[in-house]
Design an enzyme around this catalytic site. Structure first.
Site, PDB file in Angstrom:
ATOM      1  N   TYR A  13     -36.745  -6.396   6.869  1.00  0.00           N
ATOM      2  CA  TYR A  13     -35.924  -7.681   6.640  1.00  0.00           C
ATOM      3  C   TYR A  13     -36.393  -8.832   6.246  1.00  0.00           C
ATOM      4  CZ  TYR A  13     -38.634  -8.452  10.918  1.00  0.00           C
ATOM      5  OH  TYR A  13     -39.798  -8.500  11.697  1.00  0.00           O
ATOM      6  N   SER A 252     -40.568 -16.509  15.463  1.00  0.00           N
ATOM      7  CA  SER A 252     -41.113 -15.348  15.596  1.00  0.00           C
ATOM      8  C   SER A 252     -39.683 -14.195  15.514  1.00  0.00           C
ATOM      9  CB  SER A 252     -42.019 -14.794  16.326  1.00  0.00           C
ATOM     10  OG  SER A 252     -41.706 -13.307  17.057  1.00  0.00           O
ATOM     11  N   LYS A 253     -39.711 -13.057  14.862  1.00  0.00           N
ATOM     12  CA  LYS A 253     -38.567 -12.388  15.000  1.00  0.00           C
ATOM     13  C   LYS A 253     -38.451 -11.582  16.219  1.00  0.00           C
ATOM     14  CE  LYS A 253     -42.197 -10.996  12.842  1.00  0.00           C
ATOM     15  NZ  LYS A 253     -43.143 -11.650  12.038  1.00  0.00           N
ATOM     16  N   ARG A 254     -39.481 -11.743  17.085  1.00  0.00           N
ATOM     17  CA  ARG A 254     -39.407 -10.692  18.338  1.00  0.00           C
ATOM     18  C   ARG A 254     -38.902 -11.710  19.683  1.00  0.00           C
ATOM     19  NH1 ARG A 254     -44.099  -9.399  15.951  1.00  0.00           N
ATOM     20  NH2 ARG A 254     -44.038  -7.541  14.720  1.00  0.00           N
TER      21      ARG A 254
END
Length: 521
Positions: A13, A252-254
């Site tokens: 992504y 962050s993506k998390r």
RNA sequence: GGCCCCGUCGUCUAGUCAGGUCUAGGACACAGGCCUUUCACGCCUGCGACACGGGUUCAAAUCCCGUCGGGGUCACCA
């Protein structure tokens, strides 16, 4: 010749922060008439690089950030995948070994850890004893006789300091002695990122390394490698990172759960999710949220709006200019005016740029970008009947700024449904249609409509006002009931636009249906 | 913890290098109002910041020192 690169890992992504970094590279390069290239950092990637890379390349293409060399177009310095360039890195490692800038290290992981923890406990900076360093073949044989294997480590300087002249941060100093002997090649011969990165930057003739600031502390070791190899140093520019909404932590993506607690973020997310559901998109929070570029494409944002928002995240031209076309961005961008402090990602502000760009978009293009949403949601068969084009155009025109992203067309789906599919907002129906006298008024109004010679919004407006005068009522007495009858909803387009779009026949049918329902329930 | 970076409204920022025109400007968001057939748009108003403390100076958001706060990074990840 200015040459820059963006080096994505194939993660599946495109992250919004990554796009910002890529954008700054791209803008600077285009302005300088240079070349921008994509290099794939897949040294650590075992499986399915192509599948994990596709969405990233797709995102770049959608945004219109084109590259001059890279995957799928190649170029004179290829290949552009690090996994295919191992031989170069190994050759560089050999050269560093030969020149004494690196050494074979036979320490085990445990021995290394022991030294590190000892240093930590004594609260002194960790400096490797180099006890298992082999600089001669004889030393190497001795360690190997003990059954040891080696990694290649940089032999970092232990005195003096390094001054980096960074285009964004100015002069930054580091003590050489505090830089550990980093591993550049594993026992199995594979090489590590820092070596690979420096070797590639030289091979690709990168003139400017523009990257996020988390790489600033990695820069000394990279400069050491470059200098030891006799490379010419690139110009460095370390960008502030993009921070979380409402905080200074790195985006962050998390940490999606955390961002969802931010009302602005949640709102934008919910808006997108709603559209995704209606077009039958299967979404998972990992791949569909406002931190990922795909989200915006699928919901129907405009690439230029995203770029315009992003360019202002850490850069500005002056105290008031906010709107930049692509060409203006390229023309005005400069490394000098990049901010040092991190900038929080604000999805609401991004949305406001989207609103402005959507407002300026010609009707024709709005029609073109909204049609697919009606098709995917099943309101229009594909290929669409030609009559749909005219109706869509009318809806889009009447909706005007109410359509903020292309997917918002689904708010007006009732214009594309069969009359009997209209679902009424129950509380609105109670309040407006079942109100005393409302049904009678609607029936009188219906009779007036039947006798209407023309059925456009302007003449309907006039006739309606005449009607209200004759009945001695206020607009509010009838308009809301009619809107609910016609669309099922309490809010929507102007009433006369709604009537004109539906046309006489459908308008009558829908009024009749609502009237019947009001008296039967 | 070591090293490095950063610190102007809730957020993005202008102003800092070349101190005065800054009782700190713009934008997003928010609150109130106007417009209005709903919604949206638009318009008006409001709320709201120089992290703190010393110094230098006639004068400091701007220069110097210190403190505090935040972040990044310290891998045989990238």
């Amino acid at each position: 010749m200015v040459r820059t690169r963006f080096a994505p890992s194939p993660t599946g992504y495109l992250h919004i922060g990554g796009v910002r970094t890529a954008l700054f590279n791209w803008l600077f390069t285009r302005q300088q008439g240079g070349q921008f290239l994509l290099r794939i950092d897949d040294t650590d990637q075992q499986r399915n690089v192509d599948a994990a890379l596709a969405p990233i390349l797709h995102g770049f293409k959608w945004l219109g950030l084109d590259w001059d060399e890279g995957p799928d177009i190649g170029g004179p310095y290829g290949p552009y995948y690090q996994s295919q360039r191992l031989a170069n890195y190994q050759a560089a490692a050999r050269q560093l070994l030969a020149s004494g800038h690196a050494y074979r290290d036979y320490a085990t992981t445990e021995e290394m850890t022991a030294e590190r923890t000892a240093a930590e406990q004594e609260k002194r900076p960790f400096v490797y004893s180099r006890k298992w360093m082999a600089e001669t073949d004889a030393e190497a044989r001795a360690f190997e006789a003990q059954g040891r294997s080696y990694v290649v480590r940089l032999k970092m300087p232990r005195e003096g300091k390094l001054v980096i002249d960074d285009q964004v941060r100015g002069q930054v100093e580091f003590e050489w002695a505090l830089e550990p002997d980093h591993v550049i090649q594993r026992a199995d011969g594979t090489c590590l990122y820092h070596l690979a990165s420096v070797v590639d930057d030289d091979a690709f003739k990168i003139s400017h390394v523009i990257r996020a600031e988390e790489h600033l502390s990695n820069t000394p070791r990279q400069i050491f490698i470059a200098q030891s190899l006799g490379y010419q140093l690139p110009v460095y520019a370390h960008l502030p990172y993009v921070a979380e909404p409402g905080s200074k932590n790195k985006l962050s993506k998390r940490k999606l759960d955390k961002y969802l607690k931010n009302p602005d973020f949640a709102k934008v997310n919910a808006h997108g999710l709603n559209i995704a559901q209606r077009i039958g998109l299967t979404t998972s929070a990992d791949t569909f949220n406002p931190v990922i570029v795909d989200f915006y494409e699928q919901v129907g944002y405009l690439p230029d709006a995203i770029l315009n928002y992003l360019v202002l995240l850490g850069w500005s031209l002056d105290d008031k200019t906010e709107l930049f076309s692509r060409d203006e961005m390229i023309q005005h961008f400069s490394l000098e005016r990049i901010n040092k402090a991190p900038a929080s990602f604000d999805p609401k502000k991004l949305f406001s740029f989207q609103e402005r760009y959507m407002l300026a978009l010609p009707i024709k293009q709005k029609v073109a970008m909204t049609l697919p949403y009606l098709q995917q949601a099943g309101y229009v068969t594909s290929p669409p009947p030609c009559s749909i084009g005219e109706r869509l155009r009318m809806v889009v025109e009447a909706a005007a700024d109410r359509i903020k992203v292309a997917g918002d067309i689904l708010e007006f789906a009732d214009f594309f449904m069969n009359d009997e599919q209209i679902v009424y907002d129950e509380s609105a129906f109670e309040k407006r249609v079942k109100k005393a006298g409302a049904v009678e008024l609607m029936q009188k109004y219906r009779a007036m409509l039947v006798s209407a010679a023309t059925f456009d919004a302007a003449s309907l407006d006039k006739r309606s006002h005449d009607f209200m005068t004759a009945e001695a009522i206020q607009p509010g007495d009838i308009v809301h009931a009619l809107r609910v009858a016609l669309t099922g909803k309490a809010v929507g387009l102007g009433l006369f636009d709604t009537l004109a779009i539906l046309g006489l026949e459908q308008s009558l049918t829908r009024i009749d249906r609502a009237v019947a329902r009001a008296s039967s329930t």
